[in-house]
Design an enzyme around this catalytic site. Structure first.
Site, PDB file in Angstrom:
ATOM      1  N   LYS A  68       0.847  -1.200   0.000  1.00 39.78           N
ATOM      2  CA  LYS A  68       0.000   0.000   0.000  1.00 39.78           C
ATOM      3  C   LYS A  68       0.873   1.235   0.000  1.00 39.78           C
ATOM      4  O   LYS A  68       1.868   1.306   0.718  1.00 39.78           O
ATOM      5  CB  LYS A  68      -0.848  -0.034   1.291  1.00 39.78           C
ATOM      6  CG  LYS A  68      -1.837   1.082   1.409  1.00 39.78           C
ATOM      7  CD  LYS A  68      -3.141   0.751   0.707  1.00 39.78           C
ATOM      8  CE  LYS A  68      -4.060   1.948   0.571  1.00 39.78           C
ATOM      9  NZ  LYS A  68      -3.700   2.808  -0.567  1.00 39.78           N
ATOM     10  N   LYS A  92       5.198   2.212   8.480  1.00 42.07           N
ATOM     11  CA  LYS A  92       4.029   2.989   8.926  1.00 42.07           C
ATOM     12  C   LYS A  92       2.824   2.077   9.149  1.00 42.07           C
ATOM     13  O   LYS A  92       2.182   2.126  10.197  1.00 42.07           O
ATOM     14  CB  LYS A  92       3.711   4.028   7.848  1.00 42.07           C
ATOM     15  CG  LYS A  92       2.663   5.057   8.209  1.00 42.07           C
ATOM     16  CD  LYS A  92       2.329   5.955   7.005  1.00 42.07           C
ATOM     17  CE  LYS A  92       3.547   6.658   6.426  1.00 42.07           C
ATOM     18  NZ  LYS A  92       3.204   7.585   5.334  1.00 42.07           N
ATOM     19  N   LYS A 104       5.242   2.259  -2.917  1.00 42.99           N
ATOM     20  CA  LYS A 104       5.141   3.666  -3.311  1.00 42.99           C
ATOM     21  C   LYS A 104       5.332   3.764  -4.807  1.00 42.99           C
ATOM     22  O   LYS A 104       5.995   2.907  -5.409  1.00 42.99           O
ATOM     23  CB  LYS A 104       6.233   4.504  -2.619  1.00 42.99           C
ATOM     24  CG  LYS A 104       5.899   5.984  -2.541  1.00 42.99           C
ATOM     25  CD  LYS A 104       4.893   6.230  -1.448  1.00 42.99           C
ATOM     26  CE  LYS A 104       4.725   7.658  -1.081  1.00 42.99           C
ATOM     27  NZ  LYS A 104       4.155   7.771   0.262  1.00 42.99           N
ATOM     28  N   THR A 188      -4.882  12.815   6.726  1.00 43.67           N
ATOM     29  CA  THR A 188      -3.474  12.955   7.122  1.00 43.67           C
ATOM     30  C   THR A 188      -3.316  14.110   8.119  1.00 43.67           C
ATOM     31  O   THR A 188      -2.681  13.965   9.166  1.00 43.67           O
ATOM     32  CB  THR A 188      -2.585  13.181   5.872  1.00 43.67           C
ATOM     33  OG1 THR A 188      -2.865  12.144   4.940  1.00 43.67           O
ATOM     34  CG2 THR A 188      -1.113  13.180   6.221  1.00 43.67           C
ATOM     35  N   ASN A 219      -2.324  19.287   1.138  1.00 47.70           N
ATOM     36  CA  ASN A 219      -3.435  18.649   1.831  1.00 47.70           C
ATOM     37  C   ASN A 219      -3.165  18.415   3.334  1.00 47.70           C
ATOM     38  O   ASN A 219      -3.934  18.845   4.191  1.00 47.70           O
ATOM     39  CB  ASN A 219      -3.721  17.334   1.079  1.00 47.70           C
ATOM     40  CG  ASN A 219      -4.841  16.575   1.691  1.00 47.70           C
ATOM     41  OD1 ASN A 219      -4.636  15.850   2.658  1.00 47.70           O
ATOM     42  ND2 ASN A 219      -6.031  16.743   1.167  1.00 47.70           N
ATOM     43  N   SER A 356      -7.323   5.229   4.311  1.00 43.32           N
ATOM     44  CA  SER A 356      -7.262   4.442   3.073  1.00 43.32           C
ATOM     45  C   SER A 356      -7.663   2.993   3.358  1.00 43.32           C
ATOM     46  O   SER A 356      -8.368   2.360   2.575  1.00 43.32           O
ATOM     47  CB  SER A 356      -5.840   4.447   2.501  1.00 43.32           C
ATOM     48  OG  SER A 356      -5.631   5.567   1.688  1.00 43.32           O
TER      49      SER A 356
HETATM   50  N1  GLU Z   1       0.674   8.932   0.497  1.00 41.60           N
HETATM   51  C1  GLU Z   1       0.176   8.766   1.820  1.00 41.60           C
HETATM   52  C2  GLU Z   1       1.306   8.371   2.759  1.00 41.60           C
HETATM   53  O1  GLU Z   1       2.455   8.649   2.510  1.00 41.60           O
HETATM   54  C3  GLU Z   1      -1.028   7.840   1.889  1.00 41.60           C
HETATM   55  C4  GLU Z   1      -0.813   6.437   1.428  1.00 41.60           C
HETATM   56  C5  GLU Z   1      -2.073   5.616   1.308  1.00 41.60           C
HETATM   57  O2  GLU Z   1      -3.130   6.090   1.664  1.00 41.60           O
HETATM   58  O3  GLU Z   1      -1.952   4.490   0.844  1.00 41.60           O
HETATM   59  O4  GLU Z   1       1.081   7.849   3.823  1.00 41.60           O
END
Ligand code: GLU
Length: 429
Positions: A68, A92, A104, A188, A219, A356
């Site tokens: 993810k 994370k 990513k 976030t 955001n 998410s």
């Molecule tokens: N891009 C966000 C992060 O760095 C969200 C990632 C997601 O929702 O999968 O945590």
């Protein structure tokens, strides 16, 4: 020369593994990304020419679930950065206990130079190149730097056309009408706000005498600023990629946001309805902002903005990392010597991936949860993760970053163990 972000992330990880007594085998499992798909995306430009853009999708580690992580559109994105960000996603998700591995994606492009139509073609080209690599049970993209719900909608649509079936769970952070979740947009920023509130409770803070500076008005930065302002904190400085504004009296976040939506510029204004007037302020650089004498500094833009060259100039008492990797590994000890308390990215900005996860659950179950339910569950996940890490910091007298990494690494270690390690074979039945 640009820092190799993955090497720096692994350097910090190895240091923490040794400090916290995690096994070397666990470090080895995380020392390399599982796989990365690199592609060149041909995109028809508005003038009829074809542009080629380098794109990446890194699936770092899937021990805890499907991988993810977001997709960023940025001119400085490269393979090492995408891999480091995918490693941080792995940590994370483990730290906040959502059943995902880490991934990513990124495209090396300055999105500000593209028209909306070119941006749509680029988003669709990204999915065409990665369609066999991603999937609701395999790898699930989401928004990141300079990507948003609209872009996620195009991506989901392209995936469904290729697959010839509905598959909303392939992407999160989508528009509500496509199966996006209530509360994902602000998740976030809200997650970071909840962590600050949890910390405030432990330290018995009164919001009204706390000053805050926020680097980045995207955001995450905007929603956190808005919630802090509303809760009584004094947000004295904000910035975007072009520079910042400072006002000793505090800034009116909603007015600044409204103004930025219309004029695209960050201006110190106070608005009454649609009438905005400029308030007294100082124009500052992004570097000035990092050096302000404030209680809480929130880097919410890009990585490595605080490194060994400027860490000793930081005057804030607390840093809350909304950006991924805003502090380089060798700045950690400089900040520790100055008694700067750091709330690490993999906890502070985890609200996005937590919601998410809720979005993905709703898509799989064909449900739509209310905003109240999403916010209540987000608060549970954030405070549980914070409280566990806080207890570890108190018990072992270690920095919060080490405590959060430790709780992530212990979960990953258990998964390695359950998959069958040497101990499992020698000691098991
Ligand atoms: N891009 C966000 C992060 O760095 C969200 C990632 C997601 O929702 O999968 O945590």
């Amino acid at each position: 020369m640009k820092t190799d972000l993955l090497q720096d992330a692994l350097h910090r990880l190895h240091h923490i593994v040794k400090e916290t007594g995690i096994s070397e085998a666990t470090y080895q499992a995380l020392a390399h990304p599982s796989r990365t798909l690199i592609s060149s995306l041909p995109v028809r430009m508005d003038d009829g020419s074809t542009g080629y853009f380098k794109a990446y999708r890194c699936q770092y580690n899937d021990l805890l679930g499907p991988t993810k992580g977001g997709v960023r559109f940025h001119q400085q994105t490269d393979q090492s950065e995408v891999a480091a960000l995918a490693l941080w996603m792995t940590l994370k998700c483990a730290a906040v206990n959502v059943p995902f591995g880490g991934a990513k994606g990124g495209v090396t492009v300055d999105p500000k130079l593209l028209s909306a139509m070119e941006l749509e073609r680029l988003a669709r080209a990204y999915v065409r190149a990665n369609a066999d690599f991603i999937g609701p049970e395999q790898d699930i993209p989401a928004p990141d730097v300079y990507t948003n719900a609209r872009i996620m909608g195009w991506m989901m649509d392209e995936y469904e056309k290729i697959e010839r079936r509905k598959a909303p769970g392939v992407i999160t952070g989508k528009p509500l009408i496509f199966g996006g979740s209530e509360g994902r947009e602000s998740a976030t920023g809200r997650g970071a706000f909840l962590v600050i509130e949890a910390l405030a409770e432990k330290l018995d803070w009164q919001p009204f005498n706390k000053t805050v500076a926020i680097q980045g008005f995207g955001n995450g930065g905007y929603h956190c600023a808005r919630l802090l302002h509303h809760a009584g904190y004094k947000v004295v400085a904000v910035s975007d990629s072009k520079g910042g504004i400072y006002s000793k009296q505090g800034l009116d976040i909603e007015s600044i946001y409204q103004e930025k939506q219309t004029s695209k510029a960050l201006k110190a204004v106070y608005c009454d309805g649609s009438v905005c007037e400029t308030v007294e302020h100082k124009v500052i650089t992004n570097q000035d902002l990092l050096e302000l004498d404030v209680d809480i500094l929130i880097p919410a833009a890009l990585s490595n903005v605080i490194d060994e060259n400027n860490a000793d100039k930081v005057n804030a008492r607390y840093i809350v990392e909304i950006a991924n990797g805003p502090i380089s590994s060798n700045a950690d000890s400089i900040l520790a010597e100055k008694n700067v308390y750091v709330v690490p990215d993999i906890l502070a900005n985890a609200g996005g991936v937590i919601v998410s996860y809720f979005e993905w659950c709703q898509n799989r179950q064909g449900e739509k949860w209310s905003l109240e339910k999403v916010q209540e569950k987000l608060a549970c996940y954030m405070t549980n993760a914070f409280d566990t890490a806080w207890l570890t910091t108190q018990k072992h007298k270690i920095p919060l970053r080490e405590a959060v990494y430790k709780q992530a690494l212990l979960r990953i270690e258990s998964a390695i163990e359950a998959h069958g390690t040497q101990n499992y074979f020698t000691n098991g039945d």
